[in-house]
Design an enzyme around this catalytic site. Structure first.
Site, PDB file in Angstrom:
ATOM      1  N   ARG A 299       0.827  -1.203   0.000  1.00 58.30           N
ATOM      2  CA  ARG A 299       0.000   0.000   0.000  1.00 58.30           C
ATOM      3  C   ARG A 299       0.866   1.259   0.000  1.00 58.30           C
ATOM      4  O   ARG A 299       0.509   2.271  -0.597  1.00 58.30           O
ATOM      5  CB  ARG A 299      -0.952  -0.005   1.192  1.00 58.30           C
ATOM      6  CG  ARG A 299      -1.901   1.188   1.194  1.00 58.30           C
ATOM      7  CD  ARG A 299      -2.965   1.094   2.267  1.00 58.30           C
ATOM      8  NE  ARG A 299      -3.989   0.128   1.913  1.00 58.30           N
ATOM      9  CZ  ARG A 299      -4.244  -0.974   2.585  1.00 58.30           C
ATOM     10  NH1 ARG A 299      -3.533  -1.261   3.662  1.00 58.30           N
ATOM     11  NH2 ARG A 299      -5.197  -1.792   2.208  1.00 58.30           N
ATOM     12  N   ALA A 300       2.010   1.214   0.675  1.00 54.31           N
ATOM     13  CA  ALA A 300       2.885   2.384   0.722  1.00 54.31           C
ATOM     14  C   ALA A 300       3.347   2.783  -0.675  1.00 54.31           C
ATOM     15  O   ALA A 300       3.374   3.972  -1.016  1.00 54.31           O
ATOM     16  CB  ALA A 300       4.093   2.095   1.624  1.00 54.31           C
TER      17      ALA A 300
END
Length: 721
Positions: A299-300
């Protein structure tokens, strides 16, 4: 008296907020691209967190919705499962935002400002996801659904003030909606679903506790805000706020042009978003930086890419550059680097610059001409590898290991060294003590002075939860059994007012005997208000875990404090996971001290515990009396939160009499207590076990805290409950 109308209440203008550049940028990037994932704003009190978030809604582009739809369906792509549907598609119609005519087939379209829905910390589940009108459902046979805040926030902003204090059952619902983009309501044999895609913005004060990791990761960006220390800037803040409070309308009018210009720029950037090119080299640079920081999951990387594209569109560019990536990383990665709740989020910007430079060299060998790729060195760096050269050009040898800390090392964290005539200490000791002597072996009068030492805490480990016996009614959590507004249904009751969680079966059972008296002739059931029943649910509550820690010389002399600190840190970590409040009382010398008043911030508790010095006599009775006073005050503040007392001691009392300890323990007889027995050695006096009996609690040895001994203790307590 001045005879003038009271001005309408207005939000403080976004552009009038002084400073807070990172916060403004994070919110603007989300306004440009909702895919950025929202913002978590961390900071102390009085830093304009809520003010600037509420001002954001006025800058968002207006939203076209299907007229009359309570769920804000997009006319161009209406939700086929909308409870207010079905709506015919209006994709072929003109754009309503330009004010064009809307001939042809399709639903009626209206344009409204973007909404900002606020979720209060104490909101109920029904307020968040919506509620059913049970009386209409039973009497009219219709699914009468009243939408909640998730429906109001669809295609807008959902703002949660003090998001770290949000109850766990609401967090679970919020996580589901944020992950799926859909709100599901499944209760009482009725199923409703609707779209719920929103920009999540939360504010929090870290002193009041941290967020659950799952919810923390759902926020795309995070910003740390602090009050300015510049007197001129602070004075300007005061002047503007006083002016706004005096006449909000006139103040807003002064900033109207700036607000309009900013809103126009956001709209232009949003329109330019699809034109921005995210090259493969930029993607590899983002991936390299995220991998170097060791963040969990992917997700980062995705959030950083979306934020970089939004930043490029915001500055008017057509391609993502290294500066766009840098700004995105600064906002997207700090909260994802945490490994446990005791770690403070943060990012070293000089380290970030180095990583970006190295990542750029990897993806484009010509990007940094003159860089020694093999050595990975900065061409502008000092060729001398010694970071601390002597001013005279000479290199001094390392200082004597026994004389103090190494260069750059905190003197309070120097490692212990062997000294002449003294045995080597274990690695848990941080400062050299005067010697491994107990108070009983000191010369007369030596016990009056506190010879302090600070020992390094052992690594936290997983412990099994201790539970307060019985059934409580406290704040939702994960420790002890309690009657809550969520959880499994254990019964029913007559509601006090409107039922918040209707119990369908119990309602039907209450109405059934009176159908003939009420003149029932058809298949419908005649239900009266007095027949309604609500569910009684059983879940888990959070408790107040008060640690009472012996920090006297007897603990330090036997070199147990490192293990004790590790145990308390482990219990603090467990308290964080179970959403407890924690407090810390220590006793040594001639008194006791409340080192940490009851709080939800286990991070603060861990910091106090790690820096806790030891030494002096053992005033056990004073420690128990202080604990009783803390619990008395907290009982007045929050009567529904049940306490759990954890006393960490070897049971010795070298200050005061045994009668004093007995009287102090009597003050805590009605409190669930566990005594962690820190006594060691081949000969044990059993003093901690005797103390546990006086408190009416259980005793568990320190070395068995993480083993099956604690599991057996929990089973025994559950049987007793």
């Amino acid at each position: 008296m001045l005879d003038r109308p009271v001005p309408a209440v207005r939000h403080y203008p976004f552009t009038a907020v002084v400073g807070q550049d990172d916060l403004k940028l994070a919110l603007i990037l989300n306004a440009v691209s909702p895919r950025t994932g929202g913002v978590l704003i961390r900071g102390e009190k009085g830093t304009a967190k809520s003010t600037i978030v509420r001002a954001l809604a006025a800058l968002l582009p207006p939203v076209a919705v299907v007229t009359g739809c309570r769920f804000s369906c997009d006319p161009a792509a209406p939700d086929p499962a909308c409870p207010d549907g079905p709506h015919d598609s209006a994709s072929s119609r003109a754009d309503p935002l330009r004010g064009d005519e809307l001939p042809g087939a399709g639903p009626a379209v209206s344009v409204r400002p973007a909404r900002l829905a606020e979720l209060p910390v104490g909101a109920s589940e029904d307020r968040l996801i919506g509620s059913l009108d049970l009386e209409r459902a039973l009497t009219e046979g219709v699914k009468a659904f009243d939408p909640g805040l998730l429906a109001a926030a669809h295609r807008g902003v959902l703002y949660v003030d003090e998001v770290n204090l949000l109850h766990d059952h609401l967090v679970d619902l919020l996580l589901d909606a944020a992950a799926l983009g859909t709100c599901y309501v499944e209760r009482d044999a009725v199923s409703v679903r609707h779209a719920a895609r929103f920009l999540l913005v939360g504010t929090m004060n870290p002193e009041e506790g941290e967020l659950r990791p799952q919810l923390l990761d759902r926020f795309g960006l995070t910003v740390e805000v602090t009050a300015s220390r510049d007197p001129a800037e602070r004075a300007e803040v005061v002047r503007r706020r006083l002016s706004f409070d005096d006449d909000p309308g006139q103040f807003a009018a002064r900033w109207a042009e700036d607000e309009k210009a900013l809103a126009a720029r956001i709209a232009e950037a949003r329109g330019r978003l699809r034109e921005v090119v995210l090259s493969d080299a930029a993607v590899r640079r983002i991936a390299t930086v995220c991998a170097a920081y060791g963040v969990d999951g992917m997700r980062a990387d995705l959030i950083t890419a979306h934020a970089a594209v939004a930043h490029a569109a915001w500055r008017g560019g057509t391609e993502v550059t290294a500066e766009d990536i840098r700004e995105a990383v600064r906002l997207a990665l700090p909260h994802r680097r945490r490994r446990d709740p005791f770690d403070a989020p943060g990012l070293d910007e000089s380290e970030l610059d180095d990583l970006l430079r190295e990542a750029g060299a990897d993806v484009d060998p010509d990007a940094d001409a003159g860089t020694d790729a093999d050595a990975g060195t900065d061409p502008d760096a000092d060729p001398d590898p010694d970071p601390d050269p002597d001013p005279d050009g000479r290199h001094e040898p390392d200082p004597d290991p026994g004389s103090g800390p190494r260069p750059g090392q905190d003197p309070g964290h120097a490692q212990d060294r062997d000294r002449a005539g003294e045995p080597a200490l274990d690695q848990g000791s941080e400062t050299v003590p005067p010697g491994p002597r107990d108070e009983a072996s000191r010369p007369p009068g030596a016990g009056t002075a506190l010879s302090q030492r600070t020992e390094q805490a052992g690594e936290p480990y997983r412990v099994r939860a201790l539970a307060v016996p019985g059934l409580g009614t406290g704040s939702p959590g994960r420790r002890s059994r309690a009657r809550t507004s969520y959880g499994r249904v254990s019964g029913s009751r007559v509601p006090d007012g409107r039922p918040t969680s209707p119990h369908l079966t119990a309602t039907l059972r209450a109405a059934a005997p009176y159908q003939r008296e009420r003149g029932r002739t058809g298949p419908g059931l005649v239900v009266r208000a007095g027949d309604l029943r609500e569910a009684v649910r059983e879940g888990r509550e959070g408790n107040l875990v008060l640690f009472v820690v012996d920090a006297s010389g007897s603990m330090a002399a036997r070199r147990r404090m490192g293990a004790v600190k590790g145990a308390v840190l482990s219990l603090l970590l467990d308290a964080y996971q179970r959403r407890d409040k924690v407090g810390l009382v220590t006793f040594r010398g001639h008194g006791a001290e409340v080192v940490l008043p009851p709080t939800s911030s286990v991070e603060a508790g861990a910091a106090r515990m790690r820096g806790l010095p030891t030494g002096g006599r053992t005033p056990l009775a004073e420690g128990l009396r202080r604990a009783a006073e803390v619990l008395r005050v907290e009982r007045l503040r929050d009567p529904s939160r049940r306490p759990l007392l954890v006393v960490v001691t070897d049971g010795r009392a070298t200050s005061g009499t045994d009668a004093d300890v007995h009287r102090a323990a009597a003050l805590l007889r009605n409190v669930a207590a566990v005594v962690v027995d820190c006594e060691s050695g081949p000969v044990r006096l059993g003093l901690a076990v005797r103390l546990a009996a006086r408190l009416g609690g259980e005793a568990v040895r320190l070395e068995r805290l993480a083993a099956s001994g604690l599991r057996d203790l929990v089973h025994e307590r559950r049987k007793a409950a």
